[in-house]
Scaffold this motif. Structure first.
Motif, short mmCIF file in Angstrom:
data_model
loop_
_atom_site.label_atom_id
_atom_site.label_comp_id
_atom_site.label_asym_id
_atom_site.label_seq_id
_atom_site.Cartn_x
_atom_site.Cartn_y
_atom_site.Cartn_z
N GLY A 155 -8.52 -18.62 24.44
CA GLY A 155 -7.56 -19.15 23.75
C GLY A 155 -7.60 -20.39 23.25
N HIS A 156 -6.97 -20.60 22.11
CA HIS A 156 -7.06 -21.90 21.23
C HIS A 156 -5.98 -22.86 22.10
N ARG A 157 -6.52 -23.97 22.18
CA ARG A 157 -5.54 -25.01 22.85
C ARG A 157 -4.76 -25.82 22.05
N GLU A 158 -5.06 -25.83 20.69
CA GLU A 158 -4.50 -26.59 19.53
C GLU A 158 -3.03 -25.92 19.58
N ILE A 159 -2.00 -26.62 19.50
CA ILE A 159 -0.60 -26.35 19.28
C ILE A 159 -0.37 -25.87 17.74
N THR A 160 0.25 -24.74 17.53
CA THR A 160 0.23 -24.18 16.26
C THR A 160 1.60 -24.05 15.65
N GLY A 161 2.04 -23.76 14.67
CA GLY A 161 3.44 -24.03 14.20
C GLY A 161 4.10 -22.89 15.10
N PHE A 162 3.56 -21.48 15.18
CA PHE A 162 4.33 -20.65 16.03
C PHE A 162 4.53 -21.05 17.49
N ASP A 163 3.61 -21.89 17.99
CA ASP A 163 3.78 -22.75 19.27
C ASP A 163 5.00 -23.36 19.41
N VAL B 40 0.72 -21.32 29.52
CA VAL B 40 0.71 -21.52 31.09
C VAL B 40 -0.67 -21.40 31.50
N ARG B 41 -1.42 -20.34 31.26
CA ARG B 41 -3.00 -20.19 31.81
C ARG B 41 -3.72 -21.54 31.37
N LEU B 42 -3.34 -22.05 30.01
CA LEU B 42 -4.39 -22.99 29.62
C LEU B 42 -4.13 -24.45 30.12
N ASP B 43 -2.93 -24.48 30.93
CA ASP B 43 -2.49 -25.50 31.45
C ASP B 43 -1.75 -26.33 30.42
#
Length: 410
Positions: free
Chosen positions: A238-246, A283-286
């Protein structure tokens, strides 16, 4: 149910236990029958009048403030261990039925006395720059300035202090370098009306942040029931970058950390599986954690103190990791400036300040406490606006990805 221990969780003396709630379910509280024990998403009602949509929400709770009772503290401790556990799991650990647990938490959130929100995960600190910022204000302007600063989404926590400076703020920006942080602290903060001086202490390593702090209102067996085995599986791709959706997702969760997957999906216009998958992935990606906070002055912790300390550079990691294991410590970070360690503790009384300092220096001879500052009032705690009793009266969802130039300077 075990009574809270004095050192870690006692309520103020003479506090009467609140009356036992009836079994009826209040309006807006889900019964959540048969939900899974992993990360269920039942919703808890927000304080009356609080907006449940993105943006700043402010409510008025009046002036009456009742101390939290033992049952309240037990539920808060349970939610600190499992912020999104089902009412069934919480009730089983507390020895009460799920409907009573749901009703009790709905009352606490309605009163602003407790809430579930967000904490940054340890991997998120790799993507941001954070600082503890000391702010001086013009005479008589501290309250007005704190209110203005409270609307800034990059300014996560605001404390008005007893000495040395007027405001201590925790600031974070989403950037791998210091450009955005310098723009906010050097160019924008000094222009806020009432601000006379700004000093930033850059966080070089965060040993622990406040979401890990626990009270001690449950007995060992209850804690065991709510403590899940650590997930040792590697994170899914999964991507660790925070997106607009995030960012939109985090805004919703800042208002209600127990919001159901379905309510999040509906609000964001995506499928239930999409909302669940991305939230679980964060959550899983911390990158994300959940936390339960409460009105600490009403729960027996009216004193917050910030210690500025020095430690030999070679011993700093060992001392920092040891300090965060102490039950009083909420935050501990290596910082720049004349001292290299900053730690914050929650205590029962002002008299506990020198006692804790003595214990810390006795346990770590290399640690030198350079300064200790008592917080007179928390105006904001990780995006939650607080009243003088520490109750939540509004939400300014943290958005450290926003452009700092967008903040209000009035």
């Amino acid at each position: 149910m075990a009574k809270p221990a004095r050192e870690s969780a006692s309520a103020p003396g003479g506090v009467a236990k609140p009356p036992r709630e009836s079994a009826g379910v209040p309006s807006g509280v889900a019964k959540s029958p048969g939900e899974s024990a992993s990360v269920p998403g039942e919703s808890a009602s927000a304080p009356d009048g609080a907006a449940k949509s993105p943006g700043t929400a402010v409510t008025s709770l009046g002036t009456a403030a009742q101390p939290l009772g033992e049952d309240d503290l037990a539920l808060i401790h349970a939610l600190q261990l499992r912020p999104r556990a089902s009412w069934t799991d919480l009730g089983r650990a507390l020895g009460v039925d799920p409907v009573t647990v749901a009703r009790r938490f709905a009352r606490l959130t309605r009163q602003g006395a407790a809430w579930v929100g967000l904490s940054p995960g340890p991997r998120l600190f790799e993507q941001i720059c954070a600082a503890f910022v000391e702010i001086d204000c013009a005479p008589g302007a501290a309250a007005r300035t704190a209110a203005a600063l409270g609307t800034h989404p990059h300014l996560l926590t605001l404390e008005r202090c007893a000495a040395g400076h007027d405001i201590l703020a925790t600031v974070a920006v989403a950037a791998a370098d210091l450009t955005a942080l310098s723009r906010y602290t050097l160019d924008l903060l000094p222009r806020v009306k009432g601000v006379t001086a700004v000093r930033a202490r850059i966080v070089t390593h965060m040993f622990a942040e406040g979401g890990r702090w626990r009270i001690a209102a449950l007995d060992p067996d209850q804690r065991t029931r709510l403590t899940t085995a650590p997930d040792t599986r590697p994170p899914r791709d999964g991507h660790r970058e925070i997106t607009g959706f995030d960012r939109a997702l985090l805004t919703r969760l800042a208002h209600d950390g127990r919001a159901s997957y379905q309510s999040l999906a509906t609000a964001l216009g995506v499928s239930l599986s999409s909302a669940r998958r991305r939230l679980d992935q964060l959550v899983r990606l911390d990158l994300l954690r959940f936390r339960c906070d409460f009105a600490r002055p009403l729960g027996g912790w009216p004193v917050a103190v910030t210690f500025r300390a020095t430690a030999p550079p070679a011993e700093l990691p060992e001392i920092g990791h040891a300090l965060v294991r102490r039950p009083e410590i909420r935050n501990c970070a290596a910082v720049t400036g004349p001292y290299n360690l900053l730690l914050q503790a929650s205590l029962h009384s002002v008299a506990d300040v020198p006692r804790l300092e003595a214990r810390l220096t006795a346990a770590h001879p290399g640690l030198g406490i350079a300064d200790r500052t008592v917080t007179l009032r928390h105006d904001k705690l990780l995006g939650r606006l607080l009243d003088p009793y520490g109750r939540s009266v509004g939400v300014v969802p943290p958005d450290i990805w926003a452009e700092p130039a967008s903040v209000d300077l009035t």
